[in-house]
Scaffold this active site. Structure first.
Site, PDB file in Angstrom:
ATOM      1  N   ASP A 189      -3.517 -10.782  -1.881  1.00  0.00           N
ATOM      2  CA  ASP A 189      -3.914 -10.213  -0.594  1.00  0.00           C
ATOM      3  C   ASP A 189      -5.405  -9.847  -0.638  1.00  0.00           C
ATOM      4  OD1 ASP A 189      -2.154  -8.658   1.798  1.00  0.00           O
ATOM      5  OD2 ASP A 189      -4.107  -7.723   1.396  1.00  0.00           O
TER       6      ASP A 189
ATOM      7  N   HIS B  92      -6.670  -7.194   0.329  1.00  0.00           N
ATOM      8  CA  HIS B  92      -6.765  -5.779  -0.018  1.00  0.00           C
ATOM      9  C   HIS B  92      -6.185  -5.533  -1.414  1.00  0.00           C
ATOM     10  CE1 HIS B  92      -6.551  -5.933   4.463  1.00  0.00           C
ATOM     11  NE2 HIS B  92      -7.525  -5.053   4.357  1.00  0.00           N
TER      12      HIS B  92
ATOM     13  N   ASP C 183      -4.646 -12.583   4.365  1.00  0.00           N
ATOM     14  CA  ASP C 183      -5.760 -11.983   5.119  1.00  0.00           C
ATOM     15  C   ASP C 183      -7.106 -12.242   4.435  1.00  0.00           C
ATOM     16  OD1 ASP C 183      -4.834 -10.355   3.071  1.00  0.00           O
ATOM     17  OD2 ASP C 183      -4.554  -8.575   4.318  1.00  0.00           O
TER      18      ASP C 183
ATOM     19  N   HIS D 296       0.809  -1.231   0.000  1.00  0.00           N
ATOM     20  CA  HIS D 296       0.000   0.000   0.000  1.00  0.00           C
ATOM     21  C   HIS D 296       0.840   1.277   0.000  1.00  0.00           C
ATOM     22  CE1 HIS D 296      -3.611  -2.318   0.491  1.00  0.00           C
ATOM     23  NE2 HIS D 296      -3.272  -2.773   1.676  1.00  0.00           N
TER      24      HIS D 296
END
Ligand code: ZN
Ligand code: ZN
Length: 377
Positions: A170, A172, A259, A134
Site C-alpha cells: 500500500d 501508506h 493507492d 491502520h
C-alpha cells in the site's frame, strides 16, 4: 493445472461504508469481483469463491481489546458516547450504521482466507475487502476499524503456525500490523510506501526495526514522492525477496493496496499497472519457493475506485490463479463500471507508462539505507 485458489467475497461486504462523501468507496470491491467474474475466472475448475462471514468477538479480540469491540458495536448501533477517544468522528473515521457487523465481516473474510490456505482448501486466497492496516488494538485510524490482516496473522499463529511474513505494498505505511507484532519475532513485516515525511500515518521509517527478540523483523522502505514503476520495482525486488527468504516464513500474508497508482488522489507515488503485474509475479514465486504456496492476500487502499482498483486486483488475482486473460477488459464490465463511475473507465489492464520521475538517486539511497539496516548484500 495450478492448485486451487479462492476469492473470499460476498455482496454484503459493501456494508463497510463510511458514507457517500468518504474516499473509501465500497463499490470498488464489487467492481473488482465483477471484473474477475467477467473474465470468466470464477468459472474455472480450480477457482472457488468463498462467502464471507461475520467474525465472532473471540477472533477480533486476538488483536483488539474487549473495550474497543464494545465501543465499535455501541457506536455503530447509534448510541452516543465519547467515541472520539477511540478515533471515531467526522473526517477519516465517521461512525456508520452496523459498523461492528460490517467491520467484523471484513475480519471474517481475512481469517477465512487464512483458514482456506492453512487447511489446504486453496493454495492462495484473496479477500479484496480486507487490508485495513491502520486500525490499532484500541483505536480506529485511516478509514480502518478492525485490523483484519493483523487478526488473520494472529489467528495463524494461534493455529500453531510458527513464522508469518507480512508484505504490505500500500502507498501508506502498514502501521497496524507493525505495531501489533512489534515485539513478536514470529512475524516479519515489510512495508514499502511513500515516506511518512509527507504522507499519513507519518511513520514507517528505516529505524523502526522491531524490539527485543523481534529486532530486525520489522522492515520499512520509505520512498520519496513521485517514485515511479522502475524505482519502486527496484526497491521492491532488492528488499522484499531477500528479506522474506532470510526470514523463512511458513505463510505469506500480503496487503495489496493500489493507492500507489500515479492517478490516485490521496498520495504521490507514480506507479502504473505494470508494477502490480511484476509485484504479483514476484510474490507468487516467493510463495511457491518459501511457503509451499501458502499465500493469503488482502486488498487495501485504492481511491481510483472504478478506473484503477478493479484492474489492479484482477491483475493480482489472475496471477494467483495462473490464468492469462486478454488485456482488453470485457465490454459488459466496462459498461457497468462506467455507469457506476459516471464516466469512462480504461479499456485495458495495461497502461502507457506515466511521465518519468526524477527521483532515481533518492530511491537508490533509500534502498542502500534499508539494505544496510538489514545487513543484506
Ligand atoms: Zn493506503
Ligand atoms: Zn500458485
Amino acid at each position: 493445472m495450478s492448485e486451487a485458489v479462492a476469492l473470499v467475497y460476498s455482496p454484503e461486504v459493501v456494508a463497510y461504508d463510511h458514507g457517500p462523501q468518504h474516499p473509501l468507496r465500497p463499490v470498488r470491491v464489487r467492481l473488482t469481483r465483477e471484473l474477475i467474474a467477467a473474465y470468466g475466472v470464477l468459472d474455472r475448475e480450480h477457482v472457488r469463491e468463498i462467502p464471507t462471514r461475520v467474525a465472532p468477538d473471540e477472533e477480533i479480540r486476538l488483536v483488539h481489546t474487549e473495550a474497543y469491540v464494545d465501543v465499535v458495536r455501541r457506536a455503530g448501533s447509534g448510541e452516543d458516547g465519547d467515541w472520539g477517544r477511540y478515533g471515531f468522528g467526522p473526517g477519516d473515521n465517521p461512525i456508520f450504521p452496523q459498523m461492528h457487523e460490517a467491520s467484523a465481516r471484513v475480519v471474517g473474510a481475512s481469517v477465512d482466507a487464512a483458514r482456506a490456505v492453512l487447511e489446504g482448501e486453496a493454495e492462495h486466497a484473496f479477500n479484496p475487502a480486507g487490508g485495513l492496516h491502520h486500525a490499532m488494538p484500541e483505536r480506529a485510524s485511516g478509514f480502518c476499524v478492525y485490523d483484519d490482516p493483523a487478526v488473520a496473522i494472529a489467528w495463524l499463529l494461534e493455529q500453531g503456525v510458527e513464522r508469518v511474513a507480512y508484505v504490505d505494498v500500500d502507498v501508506h505505511h502498514g502501521d497496524g500490523p507493525q505495531a501489533v507484532f512489534y515485539d513478536d519475532p514470529r512475524v516479519l513485516t515489510i512495508s514499502i510506501h511513500e515516506t511518512g515525511r509527507y504522507l499519513f500515518p507519518g511513520t514507517g521509517f528505516v529505524s523502526e526495526r522491531g524490539e527485543g527478540k523481534a529486532e530486525g523483523t520489522k522492515v520499512n522502505v520509505p520512498l520519496p514522492p513521485y517514485t515511479a514503476d522502475d524505482g519502486w520495482l527496484r526497491a521492491f525486488s532488492e528488499v522484499v525477496p531477500p528479506a522474506v527468504r532470510a526470514f523463512g516464513p511458513d505463510v505469506l500474508v500480503t496487503q495489496l493496496g493500489c493507492d500507489t497508482h500515479h492517478t490516485d488522489p490521496l498520495a504521490h507515488l507514480g506507479l502504473s499497472t505494470r508494477a502490480y503485474r511484476e509485484a504479483a509475479r514476484t510474490l507468487h514465486d516467493l510463495a511457491h519457493e518459501l511457503t509451499d504456496g501458502r499465500w493469503v492476500a488482502t486488498g487495501g487502499g485504492g481511491y481510483q475506485w472504478a478506473r484503477v482498483v478493479p484492474r489492479a486486483w484482477t491483475i493480482y488475482f489472475t496471477e494467483m490463479a495462473e490464468i492469462g486473460v486478454p488485456d482488453e477488459v470485457p465490454e459488459d464490465w466496462r459498461e457497468l463500471a462506467s455507469a457506476e463511475a459516471g464516466g469512462p473507465v480504461p479499456g485495458r489492464l495495461s497502461e502507457d507508462p506515466p511521465p518519468p520521475a526524477e527521483h532515481a538517486m533518492e530511491v537508490e539511497s533509500v534502498i542502500e539505507e534499508v539494505k544496510r539496516a538489514l545487513a543484506l548484500p
